[in-house]
Design a protein around this motif. Sequence first.
Motif, short mmCIF file in Angstrom:
data_model
loop_
_atom_site.label_atom_id
_atom_site.label_comp_id
_atom_site.label_asym_id
_atom_site.label_seq_id
_atom_site.Cartn_x
_atom_site.Cartn_y
_atom_site.Cartn_z
N VAL A 174 51.20 37.61 34.37
CA VAL A 174 50.67 38.86 33.92
C VAL A 174 49.73 38.37 33.07
CG1 VAL A 174 51.03 40.13 31.69
CG2 VAL A 174 53.22 39.52 33.29
N VAL A 175 48.52 38.81 33.28
CA VAL A 175 46.86 38.31 33.30
C VAL A 175 46.68 39.11 31.75
CG1 VAL A 175 44.97 37.40 33.21
CG2 VAL A 175 46.99 36.99 34.92
N PRO A 176 46.29 38.95 30.47
CA PRO A 176 45.88 39.42 29.15
C PRO A 176 44.47 39.69 28.96
CG PRO A 176 46.14 37.81 28.48
CD PRO A 176 46.89 38.00 29.81
N TYR A 206 55.57 38.24 45.28
CA TYR A 206 55.24 38.25 43.57
C TYR A 206 54.32 39.40 43.42
CZ TYR A 206 50.60 36.61 45.98
OH TYR A 206 49.37 36.25 45.87
N ARG A 207 53.76 39.82 42.25
CA ARG A 207 53.72 40.84 41.73
C ARG A 207 52.65 40.47 40.80
NH1 ARG A 207 53.71 42.46 45.70
NH2 ARG A 207 54.50 44.42 46.68
N VAL A 208 51.38 40.87 40.87
CA VAL A 208 50.54 40.20 38.84
C VAL A 208 49.92 41.65 38.41
CG1 VAL A 208 48.03 40.49 39.16
CG2 VAL A 208 49.51 38.79 40.98
N THR A 209 50.58 41.87 36.94
CA THR A 209 49.90 42.33 36.12
C THR A 209 48.88 42.31 35.53
OG1 THR A 209 52.48 43.94 35.85
CG2 THR A 209 51.07 43.93 34.31
N VAL A 210 48.04 43.27 34.87
CA VAL A 210 46.76 43.20 33.98
C VAL A 210 46.95 44.53 32.79
CG1 VAL A 210 44.12 43.00 33.69
CG2 VAL A 210 45.36 41.78 35.65
N ALA A 227 44.96 43.88 41.54
CA ALA A 227 46.26 43.96 40.96
C ALA A 227 47.27 44.86 41.25
CB ALA A 227 46.28 44.14 39.54
N ASP A 228 48.81 44.68 41.63
CA ASP A 228 49.70 44.94 41.53
C ASP A 228 49.71 46.35 40.28
OD1 ASP A 228 50.64 44.42 43.88
OD2 ASP A 228 50.70 41.76 42.44
N HIS A 229 49.58 45.71 39.59
CA HIS A 229 50.36 46.41 38.02
C HIS A 229 48.72 46.70 37.19
CE1 HIS A 229 53.98 47.82 39.61
NE2 HIS A 229 54.11 45.55 38.93
N TYR A 230 48.75 47.84 36.70
CA TYR A 230 46.93 48.11 35.53
C TYR A 230 47.94 48.95 34.47
CZ TYR A 230 43.08 49.13 32.57
OH TYR A 230 42.01 49.80 31.84
N ASN A 246 53.22 40.46 26.15
CA ASN A 246 54.55 41.33 25.48
C ASN A 246 54.39 42.71 25.97
OD1 ASN A 246 55.69 39.26 24.32
ND2 ASN A 246 55.01 40.09 21.76
N VAL A 247 53.96 43.60 26.17
CA VAL A 247 53.64 44.69 27.28
C VAL A 247 53.09 45.16 28.07
CG1 VAL A 247 51.94 47.23 27.39
CG2 VAL A 247 52.45 46.18 25.40
N GLY A 248 53.01 43.54 29.29
CA GLY A 248 53.22 43.36 30.54
C GLY A 248 54.34 43.29 31.47
N VAL A 249 55.08 42.07 29.71
CA VAL A 249 56.44 42.02 30.63
C VAL A 249 57.47 43.08 30.65
CG1 VAL A 249 58.46 40.54 30.23
CG2 VAL A 249 56.42 39.20 29.80
N ARG A 250 57.54 43.71 29.27
CA ARG A 250 58.63 44.74 29.21
C ARG A 250 58.17 46.09 29.83
NH1 ARG A 250 61.19 44.40 23.91
NH2 ARG A 250 62.23 46.16 25.05
N GLU A 251 56.78 46.52 30.67
CA GLU A 251 56.11 47.21 31.66
C GLU A 251 56.62 46.85 32.83
OE1 GLU A 251 55.16 50.70 30.02
OE2 GLU A 251 56.17 50.07 28.39
N THR A 252 56.58 46.16 33.17
CA THR A 252 56.29 45.89 34.75
C THR A 252 56.46 44.66 35.24
OG1 THR A 252 54.52 44.43 34.48
CG2 THR A 252 54.01 46.52 34.59
#
Length: 423
Positions: A174-176, A206-210, A227-230, A246-252
Motif C-alpha cells: 500500500v502506497v499513499p 503480490y498486489r500494489v494499491t495506491v 497499480a493493481d488497485h487505485y 488505513n483505507v488502502g488496507v481495509r479496502e484491498t
Amino acid sequence: MCVLRATNPMQIRPTRTGGKTFASASAYWKAEPGSADLAGRIVRYVVLAHDPAVPAVAADYWMHSERFYRAVVDPLEAVIGHDLAYRRLVAQPTDTFAERRLEERVVALLDENPELAGKLAREADAADDNVYINYFRGRLYEPEAGPAGLDRLVELASGLRSRPSGTGDEILVVVPLSDRDGAGRIRNLTACLLALRDQTFPADRYRVTVVEFDEKPRWKHVVEPLADHYVHIKGEGPFNKSWTLNVGVRETVGAARTLCLLDADILVDREFLERNHARFTDQRADAHLPHTEMLSLDAPSSDWLIERRCGENTPEAPLAGARGLLLRDVPGACLWTRPEIFHRIGGFDERYKGWGGEDEDMLYRISAAGDVTQYDDVFLHLAHRRPPMRDAEGKPLNAHVEVGSWTGESGFGDTSGVASGDE
C-alpha cells in the motif's frame, strides 16, 4: 554506540545481517586508508554543519547531531578557517568541486600536523557513532545529471506488459499519494511503482494499491496502468497519511498474508519483496522495519538513480552515483506487518495530519503489541519539495496527539472520512 540508539525504548529487535548494508557501500565514498580517508570524513562534517538542508530534513535529528558536527569542525576552522577552499565550501555546502578541493587541502594539513590529525580523528570517530544525520557522496556522483521527469517515466511505463492474473495472496503493498501541484511526489511514485513491477517475487503473488488523498482523482490516469488497485479518497487540507494507508488496507487487503506499507518516495531494489516476505518465515515475526539507515538523495542523484533503476533496469540503484543525507533509525518510509496485528491495533492513528509523528506512533503501538525486528537494508529516498514540519509557533504539527493512545475502537480506514479518535 549512540546513547539514543542504545536505549531502544520500543524494544525493537535489531538484526545486522551483513548483507545489503550501507556500510558495505561506504567504499564508494572513502578514499584510500590514511590521511585522505580522514580528510574526507572531516570535510563531510563541514558540509553537515553548514548545509541548511540538514536541519530541514529532520529537526530533532539535527538537534541531537549538531554538537558532534561542531566538535569536528571547530578545531579545523580554528586552523584553516581563513583558507579560500574552506570559506567557499561553507558558503556553498552543495558545491562538490569545493568539497574535493577542501579535502586536498585538509590532507596536506593533517600530514603537516599529526597532533591535530589525532584530535580530529578522535572527534570524527565519536561523531560517526553518534550522529543521526550523516553525509554520503558516491565516487561517480556528478551534480549535472539528466532529468528523469514524469514524462520520461510514463514513457517507460507504456512499454510494460499487463500484470498477470492471480489472487496476490502473499503480499499487499500500500502506497499513499498526495501531490496537488506536481511538485515531485507523482514523479517519485511512478519510479517507485516501476521498481515494484521489476521484482524477483512472482508477479501473481503480490498486489500494489495506491491511495490518493486529494480533492479529486488528480493522478488516476498515471497510477492506474501501474497499480493493481487505485483508490481515491476525498482529502482536503493537510495530508492525512494515516487515514490514506488505513483505507488502502481495509479496502484491498483481500487474502494477503503480509502487508508492506511503503512511502511513495522510496526506490526499491529488485529483491525487495522477496527478501522482506522471507523474513516472515520466523514465526515470532509480527512486523519489521527493513532499514536501519535511509539515504535522502539530492535532486541530481535522484534523477541519475531513477534512470539507472527504471530506465536501464539495473537490479538496484548504484550507490556510486548517489549523494545525500544519511539518516539513522528512521521510523517511517516502510513498515512490513501481518494483517492480523495491523487490525488488532487499529491501524495508523488518523488524528495525525500534515508531516510527522504518525510513523513513530505506529511503531510504538505495534512494538507494544507484538514482536518487531529492524533489519539493515539500504533505503533510497528520492528528492522532493519538503513540506512544513512545524506550525507558526515552531511546534511540531502533531504535538497535541498523545503517542500510543489510539486503538481504532471508533473505526479506522473508512472511505467516508477520518475516525474521530478514542476518547
